[in-house]
Design a protein around this motif. Structure first.
Motif, PDB file in Angstrom:
ATOM      1  N   LEU A  75       0.830  -1.210   0.000  1.00 41.50           N
ATOM      2  CA  LEU A  75       0.000   0.000   0.000  1.00 41.50           C
ATOM      3  C   LEU A  75       0.862   1.256   0.000  1.00 41.50           C
ATOM      4  CD1 LEU A  75      -2.869  -0.989   2.458  1.00 41.50           C
ATOM      5  CD2 LEU A  75      -3.083  -0.527   0.010  1.00 41.50           C
ATOM      6  N   HIS A  76       1.927   1.245   0.772  1.00 43.06           N
ATOM      7  CA  HIS A  76       2.850   2.384   0.796  1.00 43.06           C
ATOM      8  C   HIS A  76       3.440   2.604  -0.598  1.00 43.06           C
ATOM      9  CE1 HIS A  76       5.881   5.188   2.290  1.00 43.06           C
ATOM     10  NE2 HIS A  76       6.789   4.470   1.631  1.00 43.06           N
ATOM     11  N   SER A  77       3.919   1.535  -1.222  1.00 40.27           N
ATOM     12  CA  SER A  77       4.514   1.637  -2.563  1.00 40.27           C
ATOM     13  C   SER A  77       3.506   2.122  -3.592  1.00 40.27           C
ATOM     14  CB  SER A  77       5.073   0.278  -2.998  1.00 40.27           C
ATOM     15  OG  SER A  77       6.169  -0.072  -2.186  1.00 40.27           O
ATOM     16  N   ALA A  78       2.281   1.623  -3.512  1.00 44.89           N
ATOM     17  CA  ALA A  78       1.245   2.055  -4.461  1.00 44.89           C
ATOM     18  C   ALA A  78       0.965   3.544  -4.304  1.00 44.89           C
ATOM     19  CB  ALA A  78      -0.033   1.241  -4.258  1.00 44.89           C
ATOM     20  N   ALA A  79       0.878   4.013  -3.061  1.00 48.36           N
ATOM     21  CA  ALA A  79       0.643   5.444  -2.824  1.00 48.36           C
ATOM     22  C   ALA A  79       1.814   6.273  -3.341  1.00 48.36           C
ATOM     23  CB  ALA A  79       0.405   5.708  -1.342  1.00 48.36           C
ATOM     24  N   MET A  80       3.034   5.793  -3.124  1.00 43.00           N
ATOM     25  CA  MET A  80       4.210   6.511  -3.622  1.00 43.00           C
ATOM     26  C   MET A  80       4.176   6.598  -5.148  1.00 43.00           C
ATOM     27  SD  MET A  80       6.161   7.725  -1.270  1.00 43.00           S
ATOM     28  CE  MET A  80       4.853   8.001  -0.112  1.00 43.00           C
ATOM     29  N   THR A  81       3.720   5.548  -5.795  1.00 41.50           N
ATOM     30  CA  THR A  81       3.601   5.561  -7.263  1.00 41.50           C
ATOM     31  C   THR A  81       2.613   6.632  -7.703  1.00 41.50           C
ATOM     32  OG1 THR A  81       4.191   3.233  -7.440  1.00 41.50           O
ATOM     33  CG2 THR A  81       2.964   4.184  -9.293  1.00 41.50           C
ATOM     34  N   VAL A  82       1.463   6.681  -7.064  1.00 40.65           N
ATOM     35  CA  VAL A  82       0.458   7.698  -7.398  1.00 40.65           C
ATOM     36  C   VAL A  82       1.020   9.095  -7.153  1.00 40.65           C
ATOM     37  CG1 VAL A  82      -1.769   8.676  -6.690  1.00 40.65           C
ATOM     38  CG2 VAL A  82      -1.537   6.210  -7.018  1.00 40.65           C
ATOM     39  N   LEU A  83       1.635   9.301  -6.010  1.00 40.15           N
ATOM     40  CA  LEU A  83       2.137  10.623  -5.657  1.00 40.15           C
ATOM     41  C   LEU A  83       3.333  11.047  -6.505  1.00 40.15           C
ATOM     42  CD1 LEU A  83       1.622  10.283  -1.830  1.00 40.15           C
ATOM     43  CD2 LEU A  83       0.455  11.916  -3.326  1.00 40.15           C
ATOM     44  N   SER A  84       4.144  10.104  -6.930  1.00 39.49           N
ATOM     45  CA  SER A  84       5.309  10.457  -7.745  1.00 39.49           C
ATOM     46  C   SER A  84       4.898  10.986  -9.118  1.00 39.49           C
ATOM     47  CB  SER A  84       6.243   9.257  -7.900  1.00 39.49           C
ATOM     48  OG  SER A  84       5.647   8.253  -8.695  1.00 39.49           O
ATOM     49  N   ASP A  85       3.666  10.760  -9.502  1.00 44.89           N
ATOM     50  CA  ASP A  85       3.169  11.233 -10.794  1.00 44.89           C
ATOM     51  C   ASP A  85       2.651  12.671 -10.715  1.00 44.89           C
ATOM     52  OD1 ASP A  85       2.649  10.771 -13.528  1.00 44.89           O
ATOM     53  OD2 ASP A  85       0.529  10.423 -13.082  1.00 44.89           O
ATOM     54  N   ARG A  86       2.940  13.381  -9.640  1.00 46.01           N
ATOM     55  CA  ARG A  86       2.477  14.758  -9.455  1.00 46.01           C
ATOM     56  C   ARG A  86       3.615  15.749  -9.675  1.00 46.01           C
ATOM     57  NH1 ARG A  86      -0.980  12.092 -10.071  1.00 46.01           N
ATOM     58  NH2 ARG A  86      -2.829  11.588  -8.915  1.00 46.01           N
ATOM     59  N   ALA A  87       4.477  15.453 -10.644  1.00 47.96           N
ATOM     60  CA  ALA A  87       5.647  16.299 -10.916  1.00 47.96           C
ATOM     61  C   ALA A  87       5.247  17.767 -11.025  1.00 47.96           C
ATOM     62  CB  ALA A  87       6.341  15.845 -12.196  1.00 47.96           C
ATOM     63  N   GLY A  88       6.035  18.606 -10.374  1.00 43.40           N
ATOM     64  CA  GLY A  88       5.765  20.038 -10.368  1.00 43.40           C
ATOM     65  C   GLY A  88       4.913  20.459  -9.181  1.00 43.40           C
ATOM     66  N   LEU A  89       4.113  19.553  -8.678  1.00 39.11           N
ATOM     67  CA  LEU A  89       3.265  19.841  -7.516  1.00 39.11           C
ATOM     68  C   LEU A  89       3.804  19.172  -6.259  1.00 39.11           C
ATOM     69  CD1 LEU A  89      -0.235  19.175  -9.131  1.00 39.11           C
ATOM     70  CD2 LEU A  89       0.787  21.401  -8.641  1.00 39.11           C
ATOM     71  N   LEU A  90       4.396  18.006  -6.458  1.00 39.83           N
ATOM     72  CA  LEU A  90       4.835  17.196  -5.330  1.00 39.83           C
ATOM     73  C   LEU A  90       6.154  16.519  -5.672  1.00 39.83           C
ATOM     74  CD1 LEU A  90       2.706  15.104  -3.047  1.00 39.83           C
ATOM     75  CD2 LEU A  90       4.667  13.996  -4.079  1.00 39.83           C
ATOM     76  N   GLN A  91       7.074  16.569  -4.727  1.00 38.76           N
ATOM     77  CA  GLN A  91       8.379  15.931  -4.891  1.00 38.76           C
ATOM     78  C   GLN A  91       8.562  14.928  -3.767  1.00 38.76           C
ATOM     79  OE1 GLN A  91      11.631  18.677  -4.373  1.00 38.76           O
ATOM     80  NE2 GLN A  91      13.144  17.056  -4.271  1.00 38.76           N
ATOM     81  N   LEU A  92       9.004  13.728  -4.104  1.00 40.28           N
ATOM     82  CA  LEU A  92       9.342  12.745  -3.078  1.00 40.28           C
ATOM     83  C   LEU A  92      10.758  13.016  -2.600  1.00 40.28           C
ATOM     84  CD1 LEU A  92       7.873   9.456  -4.581  1.00 40.28           C
ATOM     85  CD2 LEU A  92       6.800  11.076  -3.006  1.00 40.28           C
ATOM     86  N   THR A  93      10.962  12.930  -1.304  1.00 37.47           N
ATOM     87  CA  THR A  93      12.256  13.190  -0.694  1.00 37.47           C
ATOM     88  C   THR A  93      12.448  12.210   0.447  1.00 37.47           C
ATOM     89  OG1 THR A  93      13.640  14.945   0.257  1.00 37.47           O
ATOM     90  CG2 THR A  93      11.305  15.010   0.812  1.00 37.47           C
ATOM     91  N   ASP A  94      13.527  12.352   1.222  1.00 39.63           N
ATOM     92  CA  ASP A  94      13.746  11.486   2.380  1.00 39.63           C
ATOM     93  C   ASP A  94      14.263  12.325   3.550  1.00 39.63           C
ATOM     94  OD1 ASP A  94      16.638  11.696   2.218  1.00 39.63           O
ATOM     95  OD2 ASP A  94      16.563  10.219   0.611  1.00 39.63           O
ATOM     96  N   THR A  95      14.269  11.717   4.704  1.00 37.89           N
ATOM     97  CA  THR A  95      14.644  12.426   5.936  1.00 37.89           C
ATOM     98  C   THR A  95      16.055  13.007   5.854  1.00 37.89           C
ATOM     99  OG1 THR A  95      13.196  10.962   7.197  1.00 37.89           O
ATOM    100  CG2 THR A  95      14.832  12.199   8.445  1.00 37.89           C
ATOM    101  N   ASP A  96      17.009  12.213   5.395  1.00 37.39           N
ATOM    102  CA  ASP A  96      18.390  12.702   5.328  1.00 37.39           C
ATOM    103  C   ASP A  96      18.532  13.904   4.410  1.00 37.39           C
ATOM    104  OD1 ASP A  96      19.310  10.828   7.145  1.00 37.39           O
ATOM    105  OD2 ASP A  96      19.906   9.395   5.595  1.00 37.39           O
ATOM    106  N   SER A  97      17.722  13.972   3.367  1.00 36.61           N
ATOM    107  CA  SER A  97      17.763  15.135   2.459  1.00 36.61           C
ATOM    108  C   SER A  97      17.107  16.354   3.085  1.00 36.61           C
ATOM    109  CB  SER A  97      17.055  14.800   1.147  1.00 36.61           C
ATOM    110  OG  SER A  97      17.716  13.769   0.478  1.00 36.61           O
ATOM    111  N   GLU A  98      16.073  16.151   3.863  1.00 29.84           N
ATOM    112  CA  GLU A  98      15.337  17.277   4.454  1.00 29.84           C
ATOM    113  C   GLU A  98      16.039  17.905   5.635  1.00 29.84           C
ATOM    114  OE1 GLU A  98      12.758  18.996   3.306  1.00 29.84           O
ATOM    115  OE2 GLU A  98      12.877  17.672   1.574  1.00 29.84           O
ATOM    116  N   VAL A  99      16.595  17.115   6.509  1.00 33.01           N
ATOM    117  CA  VAL A  99      17.204  17.664   7.738  1.00 33.01           C
ATOM    118  C   VAL A  99      18.376  18.585   7.428  1.00 33.01           C
ATOM    119  CG1 VAL A  99      18.374  17.071   9.895  1.00 33.01           C
ATOM    120  CG2 VAL A  99      16.282  15.870   9.237  1.00 33.01           C
ATOM    121  N   PRO A 100      19.286  18.232   6.497  1.00 31.62           N
ATOM    122  CA  PRO A 100      20.387  19.171   6.205  1.00 31.62           C
ATOM    123  C   PRO A 100      19.940  20.460   5.505  1.00 31.62           C
ATOM    124  CG  PRO A 100      20.940  16.968   5.467  1.00 31.62           C
ATOM    125  CD  PRO A 100      19.500  16.958   5.865  1.00 31.62           C
TER     126      PRO A 100
END
Length: 179
Positions: free
Chosen positions: A152-177
């Motif tokens: 379910l997590h992967s399926a949601a990430m697939t849907v959300l990754s298709d929102r280029a320009g509106l939504l960007q996938l990132t990770d904790t290590d990228s955000e904290v710095p």
């Protein structure tokens, strides 16, 4: 990117973190460990959301709560508080899956949003899309989100990754710095 993005933490509550809860999310603790880092990094630019069942369900919610009766039981009330790690933090509550409508008045209008929490396939997805519909850019911290299953997590990430320009996938290590 704005200089002061806001962190919107979705539904980090015992209903999803307690293994005894019917709505337990197995990846909750891994998600919570990353949320701790993010909350520390964002300081006072953090807003939590809480899912709370309605007092009197109506419409499609009637059949939903007929299936999930435990959620309406007054003894389940502690499940709907924030996780003790963040108890007392600024939060908004809603009986809807998407929480942006309730959160938006508390987030500065020009602030970029960083989102994380549970459940990726439901409340996180709904809130991110609702914020996009409101014209907000969202960075979704994928490793600080969890769903009832990895699929379910992967399926949601697939849907959300298709929102280029509106939504960007990132990770904790990228955000904290960044902060």
């Amino acid at each position: 990117m704005t200089a002061n993005p806001w962190l919107l933490v979705i539904d980090m509550q015992p209903a999803f973190g307690n293994p005894e809860s019917p709505w337990f999310v197995p990846g909750y603790e891994d998600c919570a460990a990353k949320v701790v880092r993010l909350v520390d990094a964002f300081g006072d630019r953090v807003l939590f959301t809480r899912f709370v069942p309605p007092r009197d369900p109506d419409g499609s919610w009637r059949s939903y709560y007929a299936k999930h009766k435990f959620a309406l039981d007054p003894q389940s009330r502690p499940l709907w508080e924030l996780d003790q790690r963040w108890y007392g933090s600024p939060s908004v509550a809603s009986h809807r899956f998407a929480k942006w409508y309730e959160a938006s008045p508390l987030v500065p209008p020009n602030a970029e949003l960083v989102m994380c929490g549970v459940a990726t396939d439901c409340c996180v997805l709904g809130t991110a899309i609702e914020a996009n519909d409101d014209g907000r850019t969202v960075r979704l911290v994928a490793d600080a989100c969890a769903a009832a299953t990895d699929d379910l997590h992967s399926a949601a990430m697939t849907v959300l990754s298709d929102r280029a320009g509106l939504l960007q996938l990132t990770d904790t290590d990228s955000e904290v710095p960044r902060l």
